[in-house]
Design an enzyme around this catalytic site. Structure first.
Site, mmCIF file in Angstrom:
data_model
loop_
_atom_site.group_PDB
_atom_site.id
_atom_site.type_symbol
_atom_site.label_atom_id
_atom_site.label_comp_id
_atom_site.label_asym_id
_atom_site.label_seq_id
_atom_site.Cartn_x
_atom_site.Cartn_y
_atom_site.Cartn_z
ATOM 1 N N LYS A 76 1.167 -2.353 2.385
ATOM 2 C CA LYS A 76 0.300 -1.293 1.858
ATOM 3 C C LYS A 76 0.063 -1.405 0.349
ATOM 4 C CE LYS A 76 0.565 2.822 3.902
ATOM 5 N NZ LYS A 76 1.030 4.049 4.607
ATOM 6 N N ASP A 113 -3.832 8.707 3.963
ATOM 7 C CA ASP A 113 -2.604 9.422 4.350
ATOM 8 C C ASP A 113 -2.608 10.870 3.847
ATOM 9 O OD1 ASP A 113 -1.315 7.472 5.859
ATOM 10 O OD2 ASP A 113 -0.355 6.555 4.120
#
Length: 283
Positions: A76, A113
């Site tokens: 990520k 997110d």
């Protein structure tokens, strides 16, 4: 934004999730459910990619008909350095979970997110107000950074944070500013006093992991308590919070909501997040 929408008219669009390991990911179940529900000719595949192969994979996949990817641990952070375009929120959080392979050949990196976290709270606790009182976040990893960014952006006036390694919590304070207050891990229970929103952003309490041992005596009845862990769906943390009169929201909805923007960009359909979606992902 239209220029960023991938267009590969001669291909069945492909998307997937990359990580290492990847077998545990629920994303293929989720996206497979949406593809079937909307009758979309497309595929979504999990791929275990070693870090040393990441750059090569990102170069090759668009040529094979891929329109984008979800990204999970340990890639990520690394994908930010490989992307051509990085959204402000991905840069702020320091990680990306969604890649779009654009028609002009550029890789667009985003982090959904925080969006998924807030959308989950709003779906399951529609009367939640960010400025009802302080928020308390347990943990200071990548997921916690997304939670902190989205809570502050939503209007939380004071955000308390604690982490087993204090330095990581201090780093978040240094980056996100004066509204963030760091608590020692040993004082985590005290951090809950007067908190209107409480979030476990660690993996503690997950099946196969150590339990979350933060004392909950100071939890305010009526506080909104959320656990990012969704296996088990009701963690001991949530069960105890519910027994203390708190409103609780499980972590599955965050997984579902964070996935929706990517699906829409890749396949051209905004998916609904409903009971059927939850059931499909829970298998």
């Amino acid at each position: 934004m239209a220029a960023e929408t991938p267009q590969h008219p001669t291909h069945v669009p492909l998307a997937g999730v990359i990580g290492m390991p990847i077998a545990h990911s629920r994303s293929p179940l989720l996206h497979g459910h949406w593809l079937k529900t909307y009758g979309i000719a497309g595929h979504y595949v999990p791929m275990a990619i070693m870090p040393e192969h990441l750059a090569e994979v990102l170069r090759i996949l668009p040529r094979a008909g891929f329109v984008g990817l979800n990204v999970t641990i340990p890639h990520k952070e690394a994908v930010l350095t490989l992307a051509d375009v990085v959204t402000d929120r991905a840069a702020l959080i320091g990680a990306a979970n969604t890649l779009i392979f654009r028609a002009d050949g550029k890789i667009h990196a985003d982090n959904t997110d925080g969006y998924g976290f807030i959308a989950n709270l709003r779906q399951h606790a529609p009367d939640w107000q960010p400025d009802d009182g302080p928020a308390a976040v347990i943990g200071a990893g990548g997921a916690a950074r997304a939670v902190v960014a989205s809570l502050l952006d939503s209007g939380v006036r004071e955000l308390r944070i604690t982490n087993r390694t204090r330095m990581r919590a201090e780093q978040i304070k240094a980056e996100f500013g004066a509204r963030v207050v760091v608590y020692e891990w040993a004082q985590a229970g005290n951090m809950l006093q007067g908190a209107a929103t409480v979030v476990n952003a660690t993996s503690l309490g997950m099946t196969g992991k150590q339990p979350l041992r933060v004392p909950l005596d100071a939890l305010e009845p009526g506080a909104l308590v959320n656990d990012l862990v969704y296996a088990p769906l009701e963690t001991p943390f949530l069960a105890e919070a519910k027994a203390r009169g708190c409103r609780t929201v499980d972590g599955l909805g965050m997984l579902l909501h964070q996935a929706a923007p990517g699906f829409e960009r890749w396949f051209g359909q905004r998916p609904a997040i409903d009971d059927d979606t939850r059931a499909a992902v829970l298998g």
